[in-house]
Design a protein around this motif. Structure first.
Motif, PDB file in Angstrom:
ATOM      1  N   GLY A  45       0.807  -1.208   0.000  1.00  0.00           N
ATOM      2  CA  GLY A  45       0.000   0.000   0.000  1.00  0.00           C
ATOM      3  C   GLY A  45       0.846   1.267   0.000  1.00  0.00           C
ATOM      4  O   GLY A  45       0.530   2.238  -0.708  1.00  0.00           O
ATOM      5  N   LEU A  46       1.931   1.258   0.752  1.00  0.00           N
ATOM      6  CA  LEU A  46       2.806   2.425   0.808  1.00  0.00           C
ATOM      7  C   LEU A  46       3.504   2.673  -0.529  1.00  0.00           C
ATOM      8  O   LEU A  46       3.632   3.817  -0.979  1.00  0.00           O
ATOM      9  N   LEU A  47       3.979   1.609  -1.165  1.00  0.00           N
ATOM     10  CA  LEU A  47       4.626   1.761  -2.466  1.00  0.00           C
ATOM     11  C   LEU A  47       3.643   2.287  -3.505  1.00  0.00           C
ATOM     12  O   LEU A  47       3.962   3.198  -4.286  1.00  0.00           O
ATOM     13  N   GLU A  48       2.439   1.736  -3.515  1.00  0.00           N
ATOM     14  CA  GLU A  48       1.436   2.168  -4.488  1.00  0.00           C
ATOM     15  C   GLU A  48       1.046   3.622  -4.267  1.00  0.00           C
ATOM     16  O   GLU A  48       0.909   4.403  -5.230  1.00  0.00           O
ATOM     17  N   THR A  49       0.889   4.029  -3.015  1.00  0.00           N
ATOM     18  CA  THR A  49       0.541   5.421  -2.706  1.00  0.00           C
ATOM     19  C   THR A  49       1.619   6.385  -3.190  1.00  0.00           C
ATOM     20  O   THR A  49       1.329   7.504  -3.636  1.00  0.00           O
ATOM     21  N   ALA A  50       2.881   5.931  -3.124  1.00  0.00           N
ATOM     22  CA  ALA A  50       4.010   6.767  -3.550  1.00  0.00           C
ATOM     23  C   ALA A  50       4.255   6.697  -5.053  1.00  0.00           C
ATOM     24  O   ALA A  50       5.176   7.354  -5.556  1.00  0.00           O
ATOM     25  N   GLY A  51       3.460   5.921  -5.765  1.00  0.00           N
ATOM     26  CA  GLY A  51       3.626   5.808  -7.217  1.00  0.00           C
ATOM     27  C   GLY A  51       4.781   4.936  -7.640  1.00  0.00           C
ATOM     28  O   GLY A  51       5.301   5.078  -8.751  1.00  0.00           O
ATOM     29  N   ALA A  52       5.191   4.010  -6.763  1.00  0.00           N
ATOM     30  CA  ALA A  52       6.320   3.120  -7.059  1.00  0.00           C
ATOM     31  C   ALA A  52       5.830   1.699  -7.303  1.00  0.00           C
ATOM     32  O   ALA A  52       4.753   1.301  -6.843  1.00  0.00           O
ATOM     33  N   LYS A  53       6.651   0.938  -8.022  1.00  0.00           N
ATOM     34  CA  LYS A  53       6.341  -0.465  -8.320  1.00  0.00           C
ATOM     35  C   LYS A  53       7.316  -1.379  -7.582  1.00  0.00           C
ATOM     36  O   LYS A  53       8.533  -1.122  -7.570  1.00  0.00           O
ATOM     37  N   SER A  54       6.790  -2.426  -6.994  1.00  0.00           N
ATOM     38  CA  SER A  54       7.646  -3.428  -6.361  1.00  0.00           C
ATOM     39  C   SER A  54       8.584  -4.024  -7.404  1.00  0.00           C
ATOM     40  O   SER A  54       8.143  -4.549  -8.423  1.00  0.00           O
ATOM     41  N   ALA A  55       9.888  -3.961  -7.152  1.00  0.00           N
ATOM     42  CA  ALA A  55      10.858  -4.465  -8.130  1.00  0.00           C
ATOM     43  C   ALA A  55      10.867  -5.994  -8.212  1.00  0.00           C
ATOM     44  O   ALA A  55      10.843  -6.539  -9.322  1.00  0.00           O
ATOM     45  N   PRO A  56      10.910  -6.736  -7.106  1.00  0.00           N
ATOM     46  CA  PRO A  56      10.937  -8.198  -7.247  1.00  0.00           C
ATOM     47  C   PRO A  56       9.684  -8.743  -7.913  1.00  0.00           C
ATOM     48  O   PRO A  56       9.746  -9.714  -8.673  1.00  0.00           O
ATOM     49  N   GLU A  57       8.554  -8.118  -7.651  1.00  0.00           N
ATOM     50  CA  GLU A  57       7.307  -8.557  -8.266  1.00  0.00           C
ATOM     51  C   GLU A  57       7.304  -8.260  -9.761  1.00  0.00           C
ATOM     52  O   GLU A  57       6.958  -9.130 -10.579  1.00  0.00           O
ATOM     53  N   VAL A  90      13.085 -10.568  12.180  1.00  0.00           N
ATOM     54  CA  VAL A  90      12.345 -10.372  10.926  1.00  0.00           C
ATOM     55  C   VAL A  90      13.171  -9.479  10.005  1.00  0.00           C
ATOM     56  O   VAL A  90      13.461  -8.326  10.339  1.00  0.00           O
ATOM     57  N   ASN A  91      13.549 -10.028   8.860  1.00  0.00           N
ATOM     58  CA  ASN A  91      14.251  -9.236   7.856  1.00  0.00           C
ATOM     59  C   ASN A  91      13.254  -8.760   6.805  1.00  0.00           C
ATOM     60  O   ASN A  91      12.456  -9.553   6.286  1.00  0.00           O
ATOM     61  N   ILE A  92      13.307  -7.471   6.515  1.00  0.00           N
ATOM     62  CA  ILE A  92      12.455  -6.879   5.477  1.00  0.00           C
ATOM     63  C   ILE A  92      13.358  -6.287   4.409  1.00  0.00           C
ATOM     64  O   ILE A  92      14.260  -5.505   4.710  1.00  0.00           O
ATOM     65  N   ASP A  93      13.122  -6.677   3.161  1.00  0.00           N
ATOM     66  CA  ASP A  93      13.891  -6.173   2.024  1.00  0.00           C
ATOM     67  C   ASP A  93      12.913  -5.497   1.072  1.00  0.00           C
ATOM     68  O   ASP A  93      11.982  -6.132   0.576  1.00  0.00           O
ATOM     69  N   VAL A  94      13.117  -4.203   0.848  1.00  0.00           N
ATOM     70  CA  VAL A  94      12.217  -3.424  -0.006  1.00  0.00           C
ATOM     71  C   VAL A  94      13.003  -2.873  -1.185  1.00  0.00           C
ATOM     72  O   VAL A  94      13.974  -2.129  -1.004  1.00  0.00           O
ATOM     73  N   SER A  95      12.591  -3.242  -2.375  1.00  0.00           N
ATOM     74  CA  SER A  95      13.179  -2.672  -3.596  1.00  0.00           C
ATOM     75  C   SER A  95      12.040  -2.293  -4.526  1.00  0.00           C
ATOM     76  O   SER A  95      11.039  -3.010  -4.626  1.00  0.00           O
ATOM     77  N   ALA A  96      12.197  -1.161  -5.191  1.00  0.00           N
ATOM     78  CA  ALA A  96      11.109  -0.669  -6.033  1.00  0.00           C
ATOM     79  C   ALA A  96      11.660   0.270  -7.092  1.00  0.00           C
ATOM     80  O   ALA A  96      12.824   0.688  -7.036  1.00  0.00           O
ATOM     81  N   SER A  97      10.796   0.614  -8.048  1.00  0.00           N
ATOM     82  CA  SER A  97      11.189   1.532  -9.111  1.00  0.00           C
ATOM     83  C   SER A  97      10.145   2.626  -9.279  1.00  0.00           C
ATOM     84  O   SER A  97       8.963   2.442  -8.960  1.00  0.00           O
ATOM     85  N   LYS A  98      10.621   3.756  -9.778  1.00  0.00           N
ATOM     86  CA  LYS A  98       9.745   4.868 -10.144  1.00  0.00           C
ATOM     87  C   LYS A  98      10.456   5.687 -11.206  1.00  0.00           C
ATOM     88  O   LYS A  98      11.657   5.971 -11.067  1.00  0.00           O
ATOM     89  N   GLN A 171      19.246   1.565 -12.941  1.00  0.00           N
ATOM     90  CA  GLN A 171      18.328   1.483 -14.067  1.00  0.00           C
ATOM     91  C   GLN A 171      17.717   0.091 -14.185  1.00  0.00           C
ATOM     92  O   GLN A 171      16.860  -0.147 -15.033  1.00  0.00           O
ATOM     93  N   ALA A 172      18.156  -0.816 -13.346  1.00  0.00           N
ATOM     94  CA  ALA A 172      17.590  -2.158 -13.205  1.00  0.00           C
ATOM     95  C   ALA A 172      17.826  -2.566 -11.759  1.00  0.00           C
ATOM     96  O   ALA A 172      18.631  -1.961 -11.047  1.00  0.00           O
ATOM     97  N   LEU A 173      17.112  -3.620 -11.326  1.00  0.00           N
ATOM     98  CA  LEU A 173      17.290  -4.063  -9.946  1.00  0.00           C
ATOM     99  C   LEU A 173      18.669  -4.671  -9.734  1.00  0.00           C
ATOM    100  O   LEU A 173      19.293  -4.463  -8.690  1.00  0.00           O
ATOM    101  N   HIS A 174      19.148  -5.421 -10.722  1.00  0.00           N
ATOM    102  CA  HIS A 174      20.504  -5.982 -10.675  1.00  0.00           C
ATOM    103  C   HIS A 174      21.192  -5.659 -11.989  1.00  0.00           C
ATOM    104  O   HIS A 174      20.704  -6.011 -13.056  1.00  0.00           O
ATOM    105  N   GLU A 175      22.319  -4.978 -11.918  1.00  0.00           N
ATOM    106  CA  GLU A 175      23.072  -4.627 -13.118  1.00  0.00           C
ATOM    107  C   GLU A 175      24.549  -4.575 -12.755  1.00  0.00           C
ATOM    108  O   GLU A 175      24.935  -4.860 -11.621  1.00  0.00           O
TER     109      GLU A 175
END
Length: 249
Positions: A45-57, A90-98, A171-175
């Motif tokens: 919900g937070l990523l969507e509100t900020a206009g970002a896309k989940s990178a792993p998804e 609990v480990n949380i890993d957040v990666s996203a793009s905009k 420019q990519a999640l892994h480069e």
């Protein structure tokens, strides 16, 4: 990615703030009895509100907006029905793009009170990341990151998981550079160019040397089994050191 214009840095700072704010909000929301799926819904919900896309998804078809790994799970934990309990790590890993720019961050959190040894592991895991970041700068050796982290970790009795490494991003999640060891490696001759965007993310453990994929095809477990933590920032190399772009604000 190599930053060449101020505009690129501003875009990276924007997505960096988004993933950092998401991570911190998810951490504040953790409470015993909730499921990892419920925690992931908060992140989504937070990523969507900020206009970002989940990178792993978006990039890999990962079955969640964020990666949430509990206790024996080292990384890439799939959010779902697993309940979070007092005393868990609990480990949380957040990666996203905009706007075509990617940033990646992560941290491990304790739920309530944990054993003193796990508290030390948490503190030292964050410190290992900070030591790695301090080695980032224009024209510095890429291998310096892993050498410094291992010099800190080994005398304290820790191991570093050897098939999970830092990486280029932007420019990519892994480069390029696709794999940046967070342990000492002989024969590594690459140098850090000015403007290079990369993560620094050591996986510090009390005995695990490797991460094996679980039955779900995603979740990684430490081998041999042992507690492990991960901390991660996305940084940009400059003549004066590293700019950390994954800071909340």
């Amino acid at each position: 990615m190599t930053i060449t214009r101020e505009e690129e840095l501003e875009h990276l700072r924007e997505i960096g703030r988004i993933v950092a704010n998401t991570l911190q909000a998810m951490a504040r929301a953790i409470e015993p009895g909730m499921t990892t799926g419920e925690l992931d819904d908060i992140g989504r919900g937070l990523l969507e509100t900020a206009g970002a896309k989940s990178a792993p998804e978006a990039v890999y078809g990962f079955p969640g907006a964020t990666c949430i790994s509990v206790n024996e799970e080292v990384a890439h934990g799939v959010p779902g029905d697993r309940s979070i309990h007092e005393g868990d790590l609990v480990n949380i890993d957040v990666s996203a793009s905009k706007k075509g720019y990617f940033a990646d961050t992560g941290a491990t959190f304790r739920v309530g009170r944990v054993a003193p040894g796990l508290d030390r592991l948490l503190r030292d895991g964050r410190r290992a990341m900070q030591i790695g970041i301090a080695q980032v700068g224009a024209d510095r050796p890429l291998a310096g990151i892993g050498r410094a982290i291992e010099a800190f970790a080994s005398p304290r009795g820790y191991t570093l998981i050897r098939n999970l490494a830092s990486h280029g991003v932007g420019q990519a999640l892994h480069e390029y550079p696709e794999e940046i060891p967070t342990w000492s490696v002989r024969g590594e001759r690459r140098r850090i160019n000015r403007g290079l965007v990369l993560t620094v993310e050591p996986f510090l453990s009390r005995g695990a040397l490797w991460a094996d994929t679980g039955d779900d095809g995603w979740t990684l477990h430490g081998m041999p089994p042992a507690p492990a933590v991960q901390y991660e920032h996305t940084v940009v190399a400059t003549d004066r050191g590293a700019i950390v772009v994954t800071l909340p604000g």
